[in-house]
Write a protein that holds these residues in place. Sequence first.
Motif, PDB file in Angstrom:
ATOM      1  N   UNK A 155      52.018  64.478  36.385  1.00  0.00           N
ATOM      2  CA  UNK A 155      52.747  65.542  37.067  1.00  0.00           C
ATOM      3  C   UNK A 155      51.918  66.837  37.154  1.00  0.00           C
ATOM      4  N   UNK A 156      51.055  67.015  36.163  1.00  0.00           N
ATOM      5  CA  UNK A 156      50.240  68.246  36.118  1.00  0.00           C
ATOM      6  C   UNK A 156      48.991  68.136  36.983  1.00  0.00           C
ATOM      7  N   UNK A 157      48.646  66.959  37.408  1.00  0.00           N
ATOM      8  CA  UNK A 157      47.426  66.790  38.187  1.00  0.00           C
ATOM      9  C   UNK A 157      47.600  67.288  39.629  1.00  0.00           C
ATOM     10  N   UNK A 158      46.505  67.742  40.207  1.00  0.00           N
ATOM     11  CA  UNK A 158      46.604  68.320  41.555  1.00  0.00           C
ATOM     12  C   UNK A 158      45.848  67.505  42.604  1.00  0.00           C
ATOM     13  N   UNK A 159      45.453  66.295  42.238  1.00  0.00           N
ATOM     14  CA  UNK A 159      44.682  65.476  43.177  1.00  0.00           C
ATOM     15  C   UNK A 159      45.526  65.067  44.385  1.00  0.00           C
ATOM     16  N   UNK A 160      44.808  64.707  45.428  1.00  0.00           N
ATOM     17  CA  UNK A 160      45.502  64.280  46.657  1.00  0.00           C
ATOM     18  C   UNK A 160      46.205  62.955  46.455  1.00  0.00           C
ATOM     19  N   UNK A 161      45.592  62.065  45.659  1.00  0.00           N
ATOM     20  CA  UNK A 161      46.174  60.761  45.345  1.00  0.00           C
ATOM     21  C   UNK A 161      46.320  60.647  43.833  1.00  0.00           C
ATOM     22  N   UNK A 162      47.489  60.119  43.420  1.00  0.00           N
ATOM     23  CA  UNK A 162      47.735  60.003  41.975  1.00  0.00           C
ATOM     24  C   UNK A 162      47.964  58.539  41.621  1.00  0.00           C
ATOM     25  N   UNK A 163      47.211  58.078  40.638  1.00  0.00           N
ATOM     26  CA  UNK A 163      47.350  56.659  40.266  1.00  0.00           C
ATOM     27  C   UNK A 163      48.516  56.459  39.306  1.00  0.00           C
ATOM     28  N   UNK A 164      49.438  55.579  39.727  1.00  0.00           N
ATOM     29  CA  UNK A 164      50.613  55.301  38.881  1.00  0.00           C
ATOM     30  C   UNK A 164      50.147  54.591  37.596  1.00  0.00           C
ATOM     31  N   UNK A 165      50.653  54.985  36.442  1.00  0.00           N
ATOM     32  CA  UNK A 165      50.183  54.365  35.189  1.00  0.00           C
ATOM     33  C   UNK A 165      50.492  52.865  35.116  1.00  0.00           C
ATOM     34  N   UNK A 166      49.481  52.076  34.776  1.00  0.00           N
ATOM     35  CA  UNK A 166      49.651  50.623  34.641  1.00  0.00           C
ATOM     36  C   UNK A 166      49.209  50.200  33.242  1.00  0.00           C
ATOM     37  N   UNK A 167      49.933  49.220  32.700  1.00  0.00           N
ATOM     38  CA  UNK A 167      49.655  48.772  31.323  1.00  0.00           C
ATOM     39  C   UNK A 167      49.502  47.254  31.292  1.00  0.00           C
ATOM     40  N   UNK A 168      48.782  46.788  30.271  1.00  0.00           N
ATOM     41  CA  UNK A 168      48.549  45.340  30.159  1.00  0.00           C
ATOM     42  C   UNK A 168      49.781  44.597  29.650  1.00  0.00           C
ATOM     43  N   UNK A 169      50.451  45.226  28.681  1.00  0.00           N
ATOM     44  CA  UNK A 169      51.553  44.524  27.974  1.00  0.00           C
ATOM     45  C   UNK A 169      52.859  44.455  28.748  1.00  0.00           C
ATOM     46  N   UNK A 170      53.016  45.377  29.645  1.00  0.00           N
ATOM     47  CA  UNK A 170      54.319  45.448  30.315  1.00  0.00           C
ATOM     48  C   UNK A 170      54.188  46.039  31.706  1.00  0.00           C
ATOM     49  N   UNK A 171      55.278  45.937  32.458  1.00  0.00           N
ATOM     50  CA  UNK A 171      55.321  46.513  33.800  1.00  0.00           C
ATOM     51  C   UNK A 171      56.420  47.556  33.836  1.00  0.00           C
ATOM     52  N   UNK A 172      56.333  48.432  34.851  1.00  0.00           N
ATOM     53  CA  UNK A 172      57.341  49.496  34.873  1.00  0.00           C
ATOM     54  C   UNK A 172      57.667  49.933  36.299  1.00  0.00           C
ATOM     55  N   UNK A 173      58.751  50.691  36.383  1.00  0.00           N
ATOM     56  CA  UNK A 173      59.148  51.273  37.673  1.00  0.00           C
ATOM     57  C   UNK A 173      59.832  52.599  37.392  1.00  0.00           C
ATOM     58  N   UNK A 174      59.775  53.480  38.376  1.00  0.00           N
ATOM     59  CA  UNK A 174      60.507  54.745  38.213  1.00  0.00           C
ATOM     60  C   UNK A 174      61.456  54.942  39.389  1.00  0.00           C
ATOM     61  N   UNK A 175      62.614  55.521  39.085  1.00  0.00           N
ATOM     62  CA  UNK A 175      63.661  55.768  40.079  1.00  0.00           C
ATOM     63  C   UNK A 175      64.059  57.231  39.995  1.00  0.00           C
ATOM     64  N   UNK A 176      64.444  57.797  41.174  1.00  0.00           N
ATOM     65  CA  UNK A 176      64.871  59.205  41.154  1.00  0.00           C
ATOM     66  C   UNK A 176      66.331  59.304  40.737  1.00  0.00           C
ATOM     67  N   UNK A 177      66.847  60.526  40.728  1.00  0.00           N
ATOM     68  CA  UNK A 177      68.207  60.761  40.223  1.00  0.00           C
ATOM     69  C   UNK A 177      69.266  60.047  41.087  1.00  0.00           C
ATOM     70  N   UNK A 178      68.938  59.843  42.373  1.00  0.00           N
ATOM     71  CA  UNK A 178      69.878  59.125  43.245  1.00  0.00           C
ATOM     72  C   UNK A 178      69.621  57.608  43.220  1.00  0.00           C
TER      73      UNK A 178
END
Lengths: 382, 108
Positions: free
Chosen positions: A62-85
């Motif tokens: 969230x603090x980074x200012x790059x044009x493209x931001x790489x979503x965090x990926x992990x070996x052990x598990x997978x993830x997803x993010x959802x907004x408030x709606x």
Amino acid sequence: MYSGERRSIIYVLGLYLSSTLLLIVTLFTGYYFYEQDQVLHDEKEILKRYATQVEERLSLLHEENDEKLEYPRFENFKSAIYDIDKNLIFSTLDEEVKKLDNNFFIKDSKSYLISPLSPYYMGAAYIVVQKETKDINILSNLIYIAIIVMFITIITSFFLVNLVLKPIRENIKLLDNFIKDTTHELNTPITAILTNIETIDSSNCNEKTLRKLERIKIASMSISNLYEDLVYLLLNHKTSLQNVDLNLSQIVLQRVEYFANMANMKKIEFVLDIKESVHFTADKQKMERLIDNILSNAIKYTNKATKIKIALDETHLTIEDGGKGMSKEELDKIFTRYLRFDKSQGGFGIGYSIVKSITEEYGMEIDIDSKPNKGTKVTLTW
Amino acid sequence: MVKKIALFILISAFLNASEFDKNCLNCHGGDFKFHVIMKKYTLKYSSEEKIKEAIFGYLKEPIAEKSILPSEYIKKFGVKNKSTLDDETLRKMIDVYYKRFNLQSKLY
């Protein structure tokens, strides 16, 4: 093993094993659910840690200012993010999660945790983490342990049953010895009475004395019969076995003759339909015990001045009386040893028990057809 | 037909973008940190709908309580003037702003 010991062992074993089994099942079920709960709890804790990792990486992102931001990926598990709606922002999951209400769930061998997030780093209000479910394979282990425990219990229970039955066994042995001794002592006086009655010169006796002698003879015959039955039982059916070709027709006639006096006392008439020269290979004494027991029962329980029909052919022996008969419940228990339905009559209730053991020994079928107040018909088939 | 639609979208996007430059950058200037403001809105309001609603609400009635900036900043510099744009234009400008600076579209 005395009569009924097997049943006692089965009852005690049944009681002991069923109560132990119940206890084991209760304990193991409790343990199984506890373990399952523990495994799920551990899974949840792991997923919570993963969710925290995602949150940390999102806060940095969230603090980074790059044009493209790489979503965090992990070996052990997978993830997803959802907004408030509950709109999907980004996902590395295998399939989309439709409902975000359930905090923790397992689907298709994958466990999911939905963790709310605040503040909303990268706009994410919910983080969904997914991992392969750890195999909950405690059931098979539990079954193995249960089998071992049951095996040990069965061995222990055999020792316990023997311990419990020991005093009973001793008492029965004592009683058996007593009956054996008593029976043995009966033999000589009965033989003496019967022999002497036979040798009395009836021409010197008046009618009254003759009647008395007749009664003594019948009573002695009853005791003699009882004696024979007791000997048969006490020797555990191991009487000398001499299977020879018997003329069954003759034996039946002899036994009818033997019981003639007893029948006369009750004014019972024998109606005979005996085919000549019916042969059967068996032990003579056992055949006599078989016929005697059915006949004496018929005489004992039939009404006065009635008929007893006796029929014999190559494959059947039928003895039918016009006595008091038996109910269905009584019929079901007829072969139970020492059980007497009519206490007014003498005997130990061992007659039909002997009949059954002899018929079984010679592969005969016994059919008892009885109706209360009408009579009983016993048919032996071979 | 497809080409026509693509051309229409491209032209309208271009027009909207140039309107954004005219209506917003005119005052805010080139050094205005649009992306920082978007980060703050995203952190507080999460979804596109709620972010746009919050920006619209503030621009229509710029008061300290509705501002996304820290109170110390507001105390020092005060709130901005009320927007003179009509609602439709304002919403269009917010759409352009969101489209250009939202964080979600940066993710890969």
